[in-house]
Design a protein around this motif. Structure first.
Motif, mmCIF file in Angstrom:
data_model
loop_
_atom_site.group_PDB
_atom_site.id
_atom_site.type_symbol
_atom_site.label_atom_id
_atom_site.label_comp_id
_atom_site.label_asym_id
_atom_site.label_seq_id
_atom_site.Cartn_x
_atom_site.Cartn_y
_atom_site.Cartn_z
ATOM 1 N N ALA A 30 0.836 -1.201 0.000
ATOM 2 C CA ALA A 30 0.000 0.000 0.000
ATOM 3 C C ALA A 30 0.873 1.254 0.000
ATOM 4 N N PRO A 31 0.418 2.314 -0.660
ATOM 5 C CA PRO A 31 1.219 3.542 -0.693
ATOM 6 C C PRO A 31 1.454 4.130 0.701
ATOM 7 N N GLU A 32 0.473 3.984 1.614
ATOM 8 C CA GLU A 32 0.641 4.490 2.977
ATOM 9 C C GLU A 32 1.825 3.808 3.663
ATOM 10 N N TYR A 33 1.910 2.501 3.498
ATOM 11 C CA TYR A 33 2.998 1.741 4.119
ATOM 12 C C TYR A 33 4.347 2.194 3.565
ATOM 13 N N VAL A 34 4.437 2.311 2.249
ATOM 14 C CA VAL A 34 5.698 2.712 1.604
ATOM 15 C C VAL A 34 6.098 4.114 2.060
ATOM 16 N N ALA A 35 5.140 5.044 2.073
ATOM 17 C CA ALA A 35 5.432 6.410 2.503
ATOM 18 C C ALA A 35 5.887 6.434 3.955
ATOM 19 N N ASP A 36 5.196 5.703 4.824
ATOM 20 C CA ASP A 36 5.568 5.674 6.239
ATOM 21 C C ASP A 36 6.956 5.068 6.448
ATOM 22 N N GLN A 37 7.294 4.022 5.694
ATOM 23 C CA GLN A 37 8.614 3.406 5.821
ATOM 24 C C GLN A 37 9.706 4.361 5.353
ATOM 25 N N PHE A 38 9.433 5.068 4.259
ATOM 26 C CA PHE A 38 10.391 6.062 3.777
ATOM 27 C C PHE A 38 10.608 7.144 4.826
ATOM 28 N N VAL A 39 9.514 7.687 5.354
ATOM 29 C CA VAL A 39 9.587 8.767 6.342
ATOM 30 C C VAL A 39 10.329 8.301 7.593
ATOM 31 N N ASP A 40 10.074 7.073 8.015
ATOM 32 C CA ASP A 40 10.770 6.544 9.187
ATOM 33 C C ASP A 40 12.276 6.483 8.943
ATOM 34 N N ALA A 41 12.676 5.934 7.795
ATOM 35 C CA ALA A 41 14.111 5.808 7.492
ATOM 36 C C ALA A 41 14.758 7.173 7.284
ATOM 37 N N TYR A 42 14.105 8.039 6.535
ATOM 38 C CA TYR A 42 14.710 9.315 6.150
ATOM 39 C C TYR A 42 14.704 10.348 7.278
ATOM 40 N N PHE A 43 13.565 10.525 7.927
ATOM 41 C CA PHE A 43 13.463 11.567 8.943
ATOM 42 C C PHE A 43 13.795 11.067 10.351
ATOM 43 N N ARG A 44 13.244 9.920 10.744
ATOM 44 C CA ARG A 44 13.467 9.442 12.111
ATOM 45 C C ARG A 44 14.867 8.882 12.299
ATOM 46 N N ARG A 45 15.280 8.016 11.375
ATOM 47 C CA ARG A 45 16.593 7.367 11.535
ATOM 48 C C ARG A 45 17.698 8.105 10.789
ATOM 49 N N MET A 46 17.325 9.077 9.956
ATOM 50 C CA MET A 46 18.278 9.859 9.160
ATOM 51 C C MET A 46 19.238 8.948 8.384
ATOM 52 N N ASP A 47 18.668 7.942 7.752
ATOM 53 C CA ASP A 47 19.432 6.930 7.024
ATOM 54 C C ASP A 47 19.015 6.964 5.550
ATOM 55 N N GLN A 48 19.740 7.766 4.764
ATOM 56 C CA GLN A 48 19.402 7.920 3.347
ATOM 57 C C GLN A 48 19.477 6.595 2.595
ATOM 58 N N GLN A 49 20.448 5.752 2.944
ATOM 59 C CA GLN A 49 20.603 4.475 2.230
ATOM 60 C C GLN A 49 19.382 3.585 2.457
ATOM 61 N N ALA A 50 18.896 3.517 3.690
ATOM 62 C CA ALA A 50 17.708 2.717 3.979
ATOM 63 C C ALA A 50 16.469 3.318 3.306
ATOM 64 N N ALA A 51 16.380 4.641 3.284
ATOM 65 C CA ALA A 51 15.232 5.310 2.670
ATOM 66 C C ALA A 51 15.216 5.098 1.157
ATOM 67 N N ARG A 52 16.392 4.955 0.562
ATOM 68 C CA ARG A 52 16.521 4.858 -0.892
ATOM 69 C C ARG A 52 15.741 3.681 -1.477
ATOM 70 N N GLN A 53 15.616 2.588 -0.736
ATOM 71 C CA GLN A 53 14.909 1.404 -1.257
ATOM 72 C C GLN A 53 13.432 1.666 -1.535
ATOM 73 N N PHE A 54 12.893 2.742 -0.972
ATOM 74 C CA PHE A 54 11.483 3.069 -1.156
ATOM 75 C C PHE A 54 11.269 4.133 -2.234
ATOM 76 N N THR A 55 12.321 4.479 -2.985
ATOM 77 C CA THR A 55 12.243 5.601 -3.919
ATOM 78 C C THR A 55 12.463 5.204 -5.366
ATOM 79 N N ALA A 56 12.125 6.142 -6.238
ATOM 80 C CA ALA A 56 12.398 6.040 -7.676
ATOM 81 C C ALA A 56 12.483 7.470 -8.212
ATOM 82 N N LEU A 57 12.984 7.594 -9.415
ATOM 83 C CA LEU A 57 13.020 8.858 -10.142
ATOM 84 C C LEU A 57 13.673 9.986 -9.330
ATOM 85 N N GLY A 58 12.997 11.121 -9.196
ATOM 86 C CA GLY A 58 13.577 12.300 -8.546
ATOM 87 C C GLY A 58 13.957 12.080 -7.094
#
Length: 142
Positions: A30-58
């Motif tokens: 679900a998009p909610e799950y993907v967005a929440d996982q990205f936000v957790d990795a990027y903002f809470r854990r400040m881990d760009q590498q972990a956040a990257r797995q949830f991204t594409a394009l820009g």
């Protein structure tokens, strides 16, 4: 054990199983799950590498630029765990832009003496049947 006590124990056990089953039913596609996982990795854990797995394009390009900027610091042993601060994240709304889905988040980064408030707009698109974060817009929040 009396009949009432046994009945309460059975109900508690059933409630526990229901809770475990409910947690296991989270739709990880679900998009909610993907967005929440990205936000957790990027903002809470400040881990760009972990956040990257949830991204594409820009969004992937943005994280690649950030990873290039922090590469030398990380090579010296400064990890995302050390960078992480106390961060409170709350998803506030969901919207649509054509075939894309977007979520707004309120983000509070707690520093020793002050709190920093941000608003994040996270946009997702389906890339080969998988929801991915494709755009991230972060602004100061009043």
């Amino acid at each position: 054990m009396g009949p009432l006590r046994g009945s309460l124990a059975r109900r508690a056990l059933l409630a526990g199983f229901a809770l475990v089953l409910g947690l296991g039913c989270t739709d990880k596609s679900a998009p909610e799950y993907v967005a929440d996982q990205f936000v957790d990795a990027y903002f809470r854990r400040m881990d760009q590498q972990a956040a990257r797995q949830f991204t594409a394009l820009g969004a992937t390009e943005m994280l690649d630029r950030e990873l290039d900027l922090v590469r030398s610091v990380r090579a010296q042993g400064y990890t995302p765990d050390e960078a992480a601060a106390e961060v409170v994240v709350r998803r506030t709304s969901k919207g649509a832009r054509g075939d894309r889905v977007r979520f707004d988040y309120d983000i509070t980064i707690k520093h020793e003496e002050t709190d920093e408030h941000r608003a994040a707009d996270i946009e997702l698109a389906k890339i080969q049947t998988i929801w991915k974060v494709v755009r991230v817009d972060v602004k100061p929040r009043a």
